[in-house]
Design an enzyme around this catalytic site. Structure first.
Site, PDB file in Angstrom:
ATOM      1  N   GLY A  34       0.849  -1.184   0.000  1.00 50.12           N
ATOM      2  CA  GLY A  34       0.000   0.000   0.000  1.00 50.12           C
ATOM      3  C   GLY A  34       0.876   1.223   0.000  1.00 50.12           C
ATOM      4  N   ASP A  59     -13.895   6.299   0.721  1.00 45.90           N
ATOM      5  CA  ASP A  59     -13.215   5.744  -0.444  1.00 45.90           C
ATOM      6  C   ASP A  59     -13.677   4.320  -0.723  1.00 45.90           C
ATOM      7  OD1 ASP A  59     -11.540   5.812  -2.637  1.00 45.90           O
ATOM      8  OD2 ASP A  59      -9.770   5.171  -1.519  1.00 45.90           O
ATOM      9  N   LYS A  83       0.216  -5.755   8.521  1.00 46.11           N
ATOM     10  CA  LYS A  83       0.443  -4.488   7.831  1.00 46.11           C
ATOM     11  C   LYS A  83       1.507  -3.720   8.581  1.00 46.11           C
ATOM     12  CE  LYS A  83      -4.141  -4.209   5.973  1.00 46.11           C
ATOM     13  NZ  LYS A  83      -5.207  -3.343   5.500  1.00 46.11           N
ATOM     14  N   PHE A 131       1.180   3.056   2.226  1.00 46.62           N
ATOM     15  CA  PHE A 131       1.577   3.320   3.597  1.00 46.62           C
ATOM     16  C   PHE A 131       2.336   2.169   4.213  1.00 46.62           C
ATOM     17  CE2 PHE A 131      -1.969   5.554   2.111  1.00 46.62           C
ATOM     18  CZ  PHE A 131      -1.582   6.865   2.344  1.00 46.62           C
ATOM     19  N   GLY A 132       2.818   1.307   3.342  1.00 50.22           N
ATOM     20  CA  GLY A 132       3.620   0.206   3.854  1.00 50.22           C
ATOM     21  C   GLY A 132       3.156  -1.118   3.289  1.00 50.22           C
ATOM     22  N   PRO A 133       4.031  -2.090   3.322  1.00 47.88           N
ATOM     23  CA  PRO A 133       3.741  -3.398   2.758  1.00 47.88           C
ATOM     24  C   PRO A 133       2.840  -4.253   3.659  1.00 47.88           C
ATOM     25  CG  PRO A 133       5.940  -3.354   3.685  1.00 47.88           C
ATOM     26  CD  PRO A 133       5.391  -1.983   3.853  1.00 47.88           C
ATOM     27  N   VAL A 134       2.203  -5.250   3.035  1.00 46.58           N
ATOM     28  CA  VAL A 134       1.348  -6.179   3.764  1.00 46.58           C
ATOM     29  C   VAL A 134       1.919  -7.586   3.578  1.00 46.58           C
ATOM     30  CG1 VAL A 134      -0.998  -7.051   4.027  1.00 46.58           C
ATOM     31  CG2 VAL A 134      -0.619  -4.721   3.210  1.00 46.58           C
TER      32      VAL A 134
END
Ligand SMILES: *[C@@H]1O[C@H](CO)[C@@H](O)[C@H](O)[C@H]1NC(C)=O
Ligand SMILES: *[C@@H]1O[C@H](CO)[C@@H](O)[C@H](O)[C@H]1NC(C)=O
Ligand SMILES: *[C@@H]1O[C@H](CO)[C@@H](O)[C@H](O)[C@H]1NC(C)=O
Ligand SMILES: *[C@@H]1O[C@H](CO)[C@@H](O)[C@H](O)[C@H]1NC(C)=O
Ligand SMILES: *[C@@H]1O[C@H](CO)[C@@H](O)[C@H](O)[C@H]1NC(C)=O
Ligand SMILES: *[C@@H]1O[C@H](CO)[C@@H](O)[C@H](O)[C@H]1NC(C)=O
Ligand SMILES: *[C@@H]1O[C@H](CO)[C@@H](O)[C@H](O)[C@H]1NC(C)=O
Length: 809
Positions: free
Chosen positions: A507, A623, A526, A509-512
């Site tokens: 994402g 969203d 996350k 905002f950082g990997p998952v």
């Protein structure tokens, strides 16, 4: 003429002086109160004595508010046996009985106290309005008798409506005969303790209306009174008693009264000028009449005729039904087959007031799953449900007779009705397919999620001041310990030190990562990027806030981890990928038959409804899009990403400059153009998703030969030409239920209407989807051509609003 008010004032002042100097709140035996004298409670709230009403000469003994200018009686002793002159007296006997005697010492009325050894009885008028008889040598024990056990037409705060199971005393409200006659009238409100307790109002002992069973937060089928600022309702069931009561939240005088004409149960309170102000009343409408639509008939105030059969049911006597007599109700099209090899199914119904529970069984500790099993085991069981809606639902309620008195009501409690398998709508066949699908979590911006929730937490007071930013201290750290903390070590082990092979998404905002716990449980991890500016306390608060949002159609948070700069969220792992990856792919879209699609539409709607209407927070997602809907192994939809990032545009900044973030193709016009955000913006996005699910096509980038319409415009044109069915994806033709498809398209079009106020609320959407209610005609949708969208993209961002559109993949 002028002198008169002055005299009045003089006399009333005199009266106050006299009575206050003589004010007593207790009497002992052999100290009778004569007509004309009174008892006054300690705080001078209530007064007890003889009174007359209107032109009548009849004298009654009762309790009234001492300082309320409108003479208001709260309790009457000799309701049915008035004295016709002023010779009456009120006294306490040596045995602790209260007596009313007339001038020649005839007994007019006496309290029915159970015989006990009483040493020194005293009667006292309390400041709660309760008249009690104590034994003065034994004050610790419960009163020998109290007027609160014998309500008339009024329920005061702290007074109970219900049943004492030890003494068998039932506390009912009974109306007066007329405003001037307190004798027992035609209406009664009482707690019916057959089956799961519920409250009935009867007229001459015939059920008139029924308040739904208590669901932990309110009466099923009535507005949640607990949100009001004046009082809160409580329901208590234990071995000793079952009752409703209410407590005041603010220091005002308040009463609940069953009016003499039975039209209302009124809640009113005294304002500063000592006048009664009606706070509210139990709404009486065409559907509140008990059993109006008969068994399995569903009453709606929004349609004509008001009665409809539930899905899978048909009128029992068609001619009667068609001529407007709905009392015999509906019957099953096909009986369920309890006990045969073929298992019955259950149809989930939402948005209704629960049926009559007189013939029901309940257990407060069973789970929904155990409840279903219990229902399956008993062939008399027609339906089941959770008893309590709090904390995601608990307890079990089984209906063991035909389902009676169902009405449509915006309620978030589900009812599961037993049906023959063949009668179930949209039966899913997905479970049988063994599919192995690579997991791709959608671009799940955890930070976005966090900030939106935090934002909502701070603006908790539902429906109030969306732009205000008041921090509510109470909500900061409660339940902090309930959400599991995961050590970094544990997460490192589960993800093989965040190994690239375990990465399932990235994402903004950082990997998952996918992870496996020691016990084999799969998790989604996350890992928030380190640019996040949040301190650990702020982060924790936000996490706790998300953790409270629990619904089967939301992705569930399992735990969190903070360690140095690491901030990590642990989510349930979704077996299938996001909805858009199924929907818009030629191969995988074939796996979604109509039944599953409808199930998904319904689930998304329920999830959004929860976000919008959850009793603690109101969350606007902002969203919603197919990419934000994840699917579990049974293709149940789960909403992820509840919102947009503060880190991205800054929610605080957003409140000031109103920067807009949304996804092209899903964003509502008022939000995109004016920055106006409301629950109706989510409704718009939901409408787009519905049309995408039905058609299998993306709204963005839609093209249709010969037209410049986008998907919304295309759906609208087909609708107007009465060819809506052409919208559906060809692969669905064999599996679809035409009426359901048309209904879904219709609802989708209602959701994407240009003006927010025309769009339905999510609770209406949910009931429109699952019931046969008449739908209003949709107006032209917003953004129905590709051009209008491009304008949005390139043209309309003024200085006032910075529009940032995210692009769906
Ligand atoms: C009161 O009632 C009694 C009988 O119930 C009757 O004899 C008497 O006349 C009445 N008194 C008045 C003042 O009406
Ligand atoms: C006493 O008065 C009541 C009415 O107030 C009347 O019904 C009754 O007959 C009287 N009894 C006697 C003994 O006078
Ligand atoms: C209360 O109402 C119930 C139901 O009609 C009745 O059985 C009971 O006797 C009533 N109790 C009292 C004290 O009026
Ligand atoms: C109290 O209620 C009365 C009747 O509704 C109203 O006329 C009066 O203005 C109210 N007083 C205050 C102080 O609100
Ligand atoms: C009940 O329905 C009738 C017919 O639609 C309507 O005239 C009437 O006003 C309704 N009554 C209430 C209380 O809503
Ligand atoms: C209620 O259900 C729980 C859990 O299944 C069970 O342990 C308990 O015995 C049940 N109580 C009654 C009264 O049936
Ligand atoms: C169903 O359950 C009820 C309540 O526990 C019980 O009275 C009844 O006998 C049961 N019926 C059958 C067929 O098991």
């Amino acid at each position: 003429m002028e002198v008169y008010p002055i005299l009045m004032f003089f006399f009333s002042t005199l009266f106050v002086l006299i009575s206050s100097s003589a004010a007593l709140d207790t009497i002992s035996p052999n100290q009778p109160i004569k007509d004309g004298n009174t008892l006054v409670s300690e705080g001078e709230t209530y007064e007890l004595g003889f009174f007359s009403l209107g032109k009548s000469q009849n004298r009654y003994l009762g309790i009234w508010y001492k300082h309320v200018s409108t003479f208001t009686i709260v309790w009457v002793a000799n309701r049915d046996t008035p004295i016709n002159d002023t010779s009456g007296k009120f006294q306490l006997s040596n045995e602790g009985k209260l007596l009313i005697l007339s001038g020649n010492n005839t007994l007019i009325w006496s309290s029915k106290s159970s015989i006990r050894n009483v040493n020194l009885p005293v009667a006292q008028l309390l400041d709660s309005g309760n008249l009690v008889v104590w034994d003065e040598t034994n004050t610790k024990e419960a009163p020998i008798w109290q007027s609160f056990d014998y309500p008339g037409d009024t329920l005061l705060p702290g007074q109970k409506l219900g049943k004492d199971l030890r003494t068998g005393i039932q506390k009912n409200l009974t109306s007066w005969k007329s405003p001037d006659d307190p004798s027992i009238g035609r209406y009664k409100v009482f707690l019916n303790t057959d089956g799961y307790p519920q409250t009935f109002e009867v007229e001459d002992e015939v059920p008139h209306s029924r308040f739904g069973p208590w669901n932990g937060e309110g009466f099923s089928g009535l507005p949640r009174e607990n949100t009001n600022p004046i009082f809160s309702v409580e329901f208590v069931v234990n071995e000793k008693e079952m009752y409703y009561t209410y407590k005041l939240k603010s220091p005002v005088l308040q009463r609940i009264i069953l009016t003499w004409d039975g039209t209302h149960l009124q809640f009113s309170w005294i304002n500063r000028t000592q006048e009664w102000v009606l706070y509210g009343n139990v709404v009486v409408d065409n559907c509140s009449q008990y059993g109006r639509c008969g068994p399995y008939g569903r009453c709606s105030t929004k349609t004509y005729p008001p009665c409809n059969c539930m899905e899978g049911f048909e009128p029992k006597v068609l001619e009667e039904w068609n001529s407007g007599d709905w009392s015999s109700g509906c019957q099953r099209r096909k009986d369920f087959e309890c006990g045969s090899t073929q298992e019955d199914g259950f149809q989930k119904i939402s948005g209704v007031k629960f049926p009559d529970t007189q013939h029901s069984w309940y257990n407060v500790s069973m789970s929904l799953r155990e409840c279903e099993m219990a229902c399956r085991r008993n062939c008399s069981c027609r339906a089941y449900a959770n008893l309590d809606v709090r904390e995601g639902g608990s307890g079990c309620l089984l209906w063991l007779d035909e389902l009676m008195d169902i009405r449509e009501y915006d309620d978030n409690q589900d009812l599961y009705i037993r049906m023959a398998t063949s009668e179930l709508p949209g039966k899913s066949s997905f479970k049988r397919m063994k599919l192995i699908i690579v997991v791709v979590l959608s671009v799940s911006s955890v930070a976005l999620l966090l900030s939106a929730v935090a934002y909502a937490c701070r603006n908790k007071k539902k429906g109030r001041g969306y732009w205000t930013n008041t921090l509510n201290r109470d909500d900061q750290v409660e339940n902090l310990d309930e959400l599991p903390f995961f050590s970094l070590h544990k997460i490192v082990k589960a993800t093989a030190n965040f190994h690239i092979d375990n990465k399932i998404g990235e994402g903004g905002f950082g990997p998952v990562y996918k992870g496996v716990l020691k016990n084999g449980e799969l998790i989604a991890v996350k890992r928030l990027s380190e640019t996040s500016q949040q301190g650990p306390d702020e982060f924790k608060n936000e996490v706790m806030c998300i953790a409270k949002l629990q619904h089967r159609n939301l992705v569930k948070l399992l735990g969190y981890c903070i360690d140095g700069n690491e901030k990590i969220l642990i989510y349930e792992y979704m077996d299938n990928k996001s909805l858009d990856s199924f929907l818009f792919d030629e191969t995988t879209s074939l796996m979604l038959d109509w039944g599953q699609r409808f199930h998904i539409i319904h689930g998304i709607a329920r999830g959004i409804l929860y976000l919008h209407q959850d009793s603690r927070l109101q969350i606007i997602h902002r969203d919603l899009k197919a990419a934000n809907i994840l699917l579990d192994s049974e293709m149940n939809p789960k909403i992820s990403d509840f919102g947009l990032a503060r880190k991205f545009v800054g929610l605080d900044a957003m409140a000031k400059t109103r920067n807009v973030v949304g996804t092209y193709g899903y964003i509502s016009p008022e939000y995109a153009v004016h920055g106006h955000i409301s629950v109706k913006s989510d409704v718009f996005s939901f409408g787009v998703i519905v049309l995408e699910i039905v058609s299998g096509r993306k709204n963005r980038g839609f093209s249709q030969e010969g037209h410049s319409d986008n998907l919304l415009g295309h759906a609208w044109r087909l609708y107007k030409e009465d060819k809506s069915i052409e919208l559906i994806n060809a692969s669905l033709l064999s599996s679809c239920v035409v009426s359901q498809v048309l209904r879904s398209i219709h609802v989708g079009l209602l959701c994407v209407q240009q003006h927010a106020e025309d769009r339905p609320t999510m609770s209406s959407v949910v009931s429109m989807l699952v019931s046969e209610v008449m739908l209003p005609l949709p107006k032209q949708p917003a953004f129905f051509t590709e051009e209008s969208c491009r304008e949005l993209e390139f043209g309309s961002s003024s200085n006032e609003y910075m529009i940032t559109l995210l692009y769906a993949r």
